[in-house]
Write an enzyme that holds these catalytic residues in place. Sequence first.
Site, PDB file in Angstrom:
ATOM      1  CB  CYS A  29      41.317 -22.097 -44.668  1.00  0.00           C
ATOM      2  SG  CYS A  29      41.792 -20.381 -44.470  1.00  0.00           S
ATOM      3  CB  CYS A  32      44.697 -21.588 -43.342  1.00  0.00           C
ATOM      4  SG  CYS A  32      43.205 -20.992 -42.518  1.00  0.00           S
TER       5      CYS A  32
END
Length: 106
Positions: A29, A32
């Site tokens: 991600c 993230c």
Amino acid sequence: MQSITTAKQFNEIINESSRSIIKFQAGWCPDCRVMDMFIGPITEDYDQYEWYDVDRDVLPEIAEKYDVMGIPSLLIFENGEKKAHLHSANAKSPEQVTDFLEGLTI
């Protein structure tokens, strides 16, 4: 930030009386990774919480149970109850995270 890798460990942590913030994320991600770059000082400023990390791909059943539809997401737990949830769409900057934490009424 300590990583949670089993459902048993997750349940033990959220059932403690102290407030815990659990960051749901995944290695693939990009948002993230951005959060990882700014979350350190925030965890230090908000040390009244215990901070943990869950890879949603390792514990998908936990992510589903607590309505984690996007990542990164921050969930706050106390005594086994989810008290607050910062959804991924609102977790893209340090300001959004600190505004969320400052606005808590729990």
